[in-house]
Enzyme design. Structure first.
Site, mmCIF file in Angstrom:
data_model
loop_
_atom_site.group_PDB
_atom_site.id
_atom_site.type_symbol
_atom_site.label_atom_id
_atom_site.label_comp_id
_atom_site.label_asym_id
_atom_site.label_seq_id
_atom_site.Cartn_x
_atom_site.Cartn_y
_atom_site.Cartn_z
ATOM 1 N N PRO A 8 -8.726 -0.821 5.550
ATOM 2 C CA PRO A 8 -8.941 -1.480 4.257
ATOM 3 C C PRO A 8 -9.327 -2.946 4.408
ATOM 4 C CG PRO A 8 -6.608 -1.308 4.701
ATOM 5 C CD PRO A 8 -7.302 -0.570 5.813
ATOM 6 N N TYR A 43 -2.841 -9.198 15.858
ATOM 7 C CA TYR A 43 -2.747 -8.134 14.856
ATOM 8 C C TYR A 43 -3.955 -7.211 14.969
ATOM 9 C CZ TYR A 43 -2.116 -5.909 10.286
ATOM 10 O OH TYR A 43 -1.924 -4.994 9.278
ATOM 11 N N VAL A 68 0.822 -1.209 0.000
ATOM 12 C CA VAL A 68 0.000 0.000 0.000
ATOM 13 C C VAL A 68 0.857 1.260 0.000
ATOM 14 C CG1 VAL A 68 -1.883 1.219 1.131
ATOM 15 C CG2 VAL A 68 -1.757 -1.253 1.297
ATOM 16 N N ASN A 70 -9.234 -6.835 2.443
ATOM 17 C CA ASN A 70 -8.099 -7.592 1.916
ATOM 18 C C ASN A 70 -7.549 -6.915 0.662
ATOM 19 O OD1 ASN A 70 -8.309 -10.154 3.640
ATOM 20 N ND2 ASN A 70 -10.368 -9.991 2.790
#
Length: 389
Positions: free
Chosen positions: A166, A139, A18, A168
């Site tokens: 976001p 996470y 990203v 996946n």
């Protein structure tokens, strides 16, 4: 709060999936005063190093796209790393951004923050309503802490820190290393290698393994050694074995779309806008004749106005609002790669969350919708992958 073309913008994680797309998107819009350092140049888990960086660079804005990431296997193996590494990076960057007067901060999280059995599609208000999916709990907790840091700094100090979550992601610069990659690139590489072995295209297999060794096995190893290590990851001659039942539903977003959404939010959306959407409805405050809500109330101390009551869930979901099963994805990938072999699902392995579709109404209200649908995206990803070998 607007950023002009001369604003210095620090993109943490600028070489990642990203981060690299955000970097390129900013460049395409004429924002050229960008700062990006590799992990070797700046370890974001090192508090003093991060402080020195902010002392020297004094960025106007920060995009926190750096993270310790991986799929189900990596999340299961490295649970302590997933929570500690991410928490350290977030705490260091956000605290130093505040200490150095950064005007705008964009924090990138993940939709794994939502409960395992959240109502679908998942709205931002689903956060912390029931237990998380066990396989990525650490996470998720780290990312929840990150978005809460942004929200809390805004409410206490009047900062302008926005968190985007976001779905996946997949796209250029994706991670295709089988030990720790996400579902889309892992599936694509497995299917591609199984096809190549069936065709006897060992030169292409070796080129792939040279570029991305598996457990230290590269392209110079014997055919037998390569076959043995690939078999551990469910890759055989004209056959691929994937984890789980294939039944879970997943939503996927092209990384360059995610970057465009992120930059749109960075440049055009303030915390007051989000408070406006969440709290200034015509039901509570009334709207003008033009239908525009009055946001004057949210220009105060970070929007923390007692009359608004509790302010939470100010993050923004980023996705397509569309989903497909993992089994259907495997068929799409196989068709795109040109694989006509067998795809088997190992139901003894975990599926993860059964469904993970997000509600993107807030994002649409803020003026952004996705452009690349899954069929085009899978084709583009395979083209990128072949070119990368």
């Amino acid at each position: 709060m607007s950023l002009d073309k001369l604003s210095k913008i620090y993109v943490a994680g600028h070489r990642g999936l990203v981060g690299s797309a955000i970097w390129n998107n900013l460049k395409s819009r004429g924002y050229n005063n960008l700062v990006g350092l590799t992990h070797g140049e700046l370890d974001l888990t090192d508090q003093m190093a991060v402080r020195r960086f902010f002392d020297e660079q004094r960025p106007d804005a920060v995009v926190l796209a750096a993270a310790f990431v991986g799929g189900i296997m990596a999340n299961s193996l490295y649970r302590a790393d997933f929570i500690m590494q991410n928490m350290k990076m977030q705490c260091n960057v956000i605290s130093e951004a505040y200490a150095h007067g950064v005007k705008k901060l964009l924090f990138l999280g993940s939709t794994c923050i939502y409960p395992k059995n959240a109502p679908q599609p998942m709205k931002e208000d689903s956060l912390l309503t029931s237990p998380l999916e066990y396989t990525n709990e650490e996470y998720a907790i780290a990312k929840i802490a990150g978005l809460k840091m942004c929200e809390s700094y805004n409410l206490q100090y009047g900062t302008n820190y926005i968190a985007v979550m976001p779905t996946n992601l997949y796209g250029p610069n994706d991670n295709f290393h089988l030990e720790n990659s996400h579902v889309m690139p892992a599936m694509m590489r497995k299917v591609y290698l199984a096809r190549l072995m069936h065709e006897g295209a060992w030169e292409a297999v070796r080129s792939d393994m040279t570029k991305r060794p598996v457990e230290g096995v590269g392209g110079t190893a014997s055919n037998q050694t390569i076959e043995a290590v690939l078999a551990k990851y469910g890759i055989y001659n004209n056959k691929v074995v994937l984890w789980g039942t294939g039944k879970p539903l997943r939503e996927f977003l092209w990384s360059e779309d995610m970057a465009d959404a992120s930059v749109h939010v960075l440049l055009n959306v303030d915390f007051s806008d989000i408070i406006g959407i969440e709290k200034y409805s015509s039901v509570h405050y009334g709207a003008s004749a033009s239908g525009q809500v009055d946001r004057n109330h949210s220009t105060g101390r970070g929007g923390a106005i007692p009359s608004l009551g509790e302010i939470r869930n100010c993050h923004i979901n980023v996705g397509t609002g569309k989903e497909l099963t993992i089994r259907d994805l495997s068929q799409l990938v196989a068709h795109t790669v040109g694989f006509d072999g067998e795809i088997e699902f190992d139901a003894s392995k975990p599926d993860g969350t059964p469904r993970k579709l997000i509600d993107v109404e807030k994002l649409h209200r803020l003026g952004w919708t996705h452009k690349v649908d899954i069929e085009e995206g899978v084709r583009l990803l395979f083209e990128w992958y072949k070119a990368s070998i």
